[in-house]
Motif scaffolding. Structure first.
Motif, PDB file in Angstrom:
ATOM      1  N   ILE A  95       3.067   3.118   0.309  1.00 30.95           N
ATOM      2  CA  ILE A  95       1.885   3.088  -0.891  1.00 30.95           C
ATOM      3  C   ILE A  95       0.617   3.552   0.333  1.00 30.95           C
ATOM      4  O   ILE A  95       0.077   4.341  -0.139  1.00 30.95           O
ATOM      5  CB  ILE A  95       1.709   1.781  -1.450  1.00 30.95           C
ATOM      6  CG1 ILE A  95       2.639   1.336  -2.391  1.00 30.95           C
ATOM      7  CG2 ILE A  95       0.387   2.055  -2.178  1.00 30.95           C
ATOM      8  CD1 ILE A  95       2.521   0.117  -2.955  1.00 30.95           C
ATOM      9  N   ARG A  96       0.696   3.121   1.398  1.00 31.00           N
ATOM     10  CA  ARG A  96      -0.441   3.549   2.293  1.00 31.00           C
ATOM     11  C   ARG A  96      -0.195   5.088   2.793  1.00 31.00           C
ATOM     12  O   ARG A  96      -1.321   5.736   2.745  1.00 31.00           O
ATOM     13  CB  ARG A  96      -0.300   2.671   3.864  1.00 31.00           C
ATOM     14  CG  ARG A  96      -0.923   1.406   3.631  1.00 31.00           C
ATOM     15  CD  ARG A  96      -1.214   0.724   4.953  1.00 31.00           C
ATOM     16  NE  ARG A  96      -0.081   0.286   5.448  1.00 31.00           N
ATOM     17  CZ  ARG A  96       0.777  -0.586   5.553  1.00 31.00           C
ATOM     18  NH1 ARG A  96       0.466  -1.515   4.664  1.00 31.00           N
ATOM     19  NH2 ARG A  96       1.908  -0.571   6.380  1.00 31.00           N
ATOM     20  N   GLY A  97       1.098   5.431   2.927  1.00 34.15           N
ATOM     21  CA  GLY A  97       1.157   6.934   3.180  1.00 34.15           C
ATOM     22  C   GLY A  97       0.778   7.766   2.014  1.00 34.15           C
ATOM     23  O   GLY A  97       0.191   8.854   2.102  1.00 34.15           O
ATOM     24  N   ALA A  98       1.114   7.349   0.689  1.00 30.35           N
ATOM     25  CA  ALA A  98       0.891   7.991  -0.507  1.00 30.35           C
ATOM     26  C   ALA A  98      -0.515   8.174  -0.575  1.00 30.35           C
ATOM     27  O   ALA A  98      -1.222   9.099  -0.817  1.00 30.35           O
ATOM     28  CB  ALA A  98       1.460   7.474  -1.793  1.00 30.35           C
ATOM     29  N   ASN A  99      -1.155   6.955  -0.276  1.00 33.74           N
ATOM     30  CA  ASN A  99      -2.920   7.117  -0.424  1.00 33.74           C
ATOM     31  C   ASN A  99      -3.456   8.023   0.668  1.00 33.74           C
ATOM     32  O   ASN A  99      -4.409   8.560   0.236  1.00 33.74           O
ATOM     33  CB  ASN A  99      -3.368   5.648  -0.257  1.00 33.74           C
ATOM     34  CG  ASN A  99      -2.761   4.713  -1.294  1.00 33.74           C
ATOM     35  OD1 ASN A  99      -2.804   5.129  -2.286  1.00 33.74           O
ATOM     36  ND2 ASN A  99      -2.830   3.311  -0.928  1.00 33.74           N
ATOM     37  N   ALA A 100      -2.949   8.015   1.644  1.00 29.49           N
ATOM     38  CA  ALA A 100      -3.526   8.747   2.840  1.00 29.49           C
ATOM     39  C   ALA A 100      -3.347  10.295   2.390  1.00 29.49           C
ATOM     40  O   ALA A 100      -4.235  11.143   2.844  1.00 29.49           O
ATOM     41  CB  ALA A 100      -2.772   8.382   4.086  1.00 29.49           C
TER      42      ALA A 100
END
Length: 210
Positions: A95-100
């Motif tokens: 999720i953090r990667g997608a948000n980034a």
């Protein structure tokens, strides 16, 4: 630096200071040829060799990245990533990667491996009603949240209306949509709508997709 014997083309690593001390004259340990080292030529050759090595490394890096991209495409198309997402640390990292990247994860499904745990109808004023309950993902992987369909029926059991609610309409915390419908964890829902009238009968269904 490296030098090359002009007779047998053997390559050796030598100390530039030692070359200078011997007036750039060396003896090949392979063919015993004595030759004078041309520093300009050797420097050019060394640069060529370095460029060739860097080119090989770059080619290997490109091949490695293409293989990673292919593996990622396979994992994405088969939905395997949704099984790994059962682990909270992995899911949060995804999720953090997608948000980034400014995007959201496209969770697979929903499929038929989900159920309504319980539901309750509460009559409201002005002939309205509210439905609350819980649903559960029975699959062994994270799925997309389903659409909930409510069928209203009259006293004779005939349907009089079909209402559909998306995840953002029924979740208490709509931001949880990005985390996906987690496996084996009942999720509460609340259905409200001006069209959700008090009726003789209600049927609550989770709509599945391929």
């Amino acid at each position: 630096m490296e030098i090359t014997c002009p007779r047998c083309e053997s390559t050796f690593s030598v100390d530039p200071k030692a070359l200078h001390n011997h007036h750039y004259q060396v003896k090949c340990s392979v063919c015993q040829q004595i030759f004078q080292v041309d520093m300009d030529s050797e420097t050019s050759t060394a640069g060529l060799h370095l460029g060739q090595r860097l080119g090989r490394y770059l080619l290997l890096l490109i091949i490695f990245l293409l293989i990673l991209a292919l593996i990622g495409q396979i994992l994405w198309s088969t939905g395997v990533y949704s099984y790994a997402a059962n682990s909270a640390p992995i899911r949060q990292a995804m999720i953090r990667g997608a948000n980034a990247l400014g995007t959201t994860i496209s969770w697979p499904g929903p499929n038929k491996e989900m159920r309504i745990v319980d539901s309750h109808v509460t009559p409201l004023g002005n002939q309205r009603a509210e439905i609350t309950g819980k649903m559960e993902n029975m699959a062994g992987h994270v799925q997309a949240y389903p659409v909930i369909q409510v069928t209203l029926s009259n006293v004779y059991g005939a349907p009089i209306a079909h209402l559909q609610f998306k995840a953002k309409d029924y979740l208490e915390q709509p931001e949880a949509i990005s985390s996906g419908f987690l496996s084996r964890q009942p999720v509460p829902f609340t259905l409200k709508s001006p069209q959700l009238l008090a009726a003789a009968g209600y049927q609550v269904t989770l709509l599945s997709q391929p």
